[in-house]
Scaffold this active site. Sequence first.
Site: not given
Length: 469
Positions: A11, A15, A147, A358, A384, A394
């Site tokens: 379906g 809505r 129903g 990361k 530390n 990068y």
Amino acid sequence: MPLTAIVLAAGEGTRMKSRHPKVMHKLLDRPLVGWTVDCARRAGCDRIIVVVGHGAQEVRDYMGTFDDVEFVEQPQQLGTGHAVRCVFDALYSGSNPLNIQGNFIVLYGDSPLVRPQTISWLATTSAARKDSCTVLTMTPPDPTGYGRIYSEDGQVKAIIEHKDCTAAQQEALRECNSGIYCFEGTALAEGITQLSNNNAQGEYYLTDMIAWLNSRGSAVSAVHCEEYTELLGVNSRVQLASANKIMQQRINQQHMEQGVTMLDPATVWIGPDVIIGQDTEILPHTLIFGHTTVGTDCVLGPNTRLINAKVGNNCLVDETIIVDSTIDNHVTCGPRAYLRGGTHLKDGAKAGTHVELKNSVVGKGSKVPHLSYLGDTTMGSGVNIGGGSITCNYDGVHKNKTTIGNNAFIGSDTMMVAPVHIGEGAVTGASSCIYEDVPAGALGIERSPQVIKEGYAAARQQRLEKGNK
């Protein structure tokens, strides 16, 4: 006896007001259809068939990760009966209905709250009664729109749609159809070809199978689900929010019953695949999704998000985001730390305030206390990292590695220009730009000479005053 699940997921769901198929909207962190398929699998279904239509490719792309799911296309959405007919036309074409063994459970891709044990109970009961069809029913507080079940002596004679009920029937018939059925295979295969679309919508309705079976004298009965919320569907974003709340409460209760503490369960959101150990406390506004595992005696939150994270025992995770990363035992994170991309903090390590890591390994007992970014870094134990330090990993094309040996001391505001290696026990001076390797035990320092200009402040003030005249 073989048990096949047919999941109707074709379906459009107008809505929802969405460009995506309704069944791909998420309940917690899983699309609606994923909940239904998982329910069928855990209920013991031997075969799972998903009927797709609107947005079929998006559904296929998601479900393609499950090797136990088959797909059938419903090119036109002409009702629930037509969807089931498409399954038999595609997979059982030419088969003698008398040779189709086992039972078929009809489920819906937009009904994510039904429990596996409920479906298993429906199938077991249907087989024991030797029903041609067993209807799963409920009694919601407000049956408007559902129903109604009309029975005589245990035989379901009809499902009367709400709009067709008389006032007396609306008052007397409170048991409602959930839309979930268990059919005996032979009866379904034969009857699905007999349905008519002679109605105002021109569609084929699965509910018409009840009248057809009764006309043949076949056994049709009902099993009643006491918890009606299991059978609620999702047809709008408002209903999606309600379903999320029901599932949130269900999952949180399970964890609390197993020894997890929640200060305010209403503000804690946990996905279905999460595992949490005993005596862990979860503070408000914490979200735990994906395949996350948490050990014992941890404190998570407040304001924490874990996605596909692995957390050891005795960890403190405060105002922290951990995605696709691992922390071992006795690790402290936050407040306001961000771990991502395969980061791994070993026993006793720390990622402190405003720290982002990361794809990095932080060794045993090593600390990144505050205001630092480390990417693509591997450090040993006892290191530390001074505040304000970063790895420049990068270069515009490649991500480069930084390695830091055991017991190294990185001075505050150090920039480590990767690829670079800082040896065991080495020290970097505060505010240094380290672009060459630092040998073990050495000091790496890089800074411009400090210049002092006596009387500068007074001279500057005079220039400013003159300029304002």
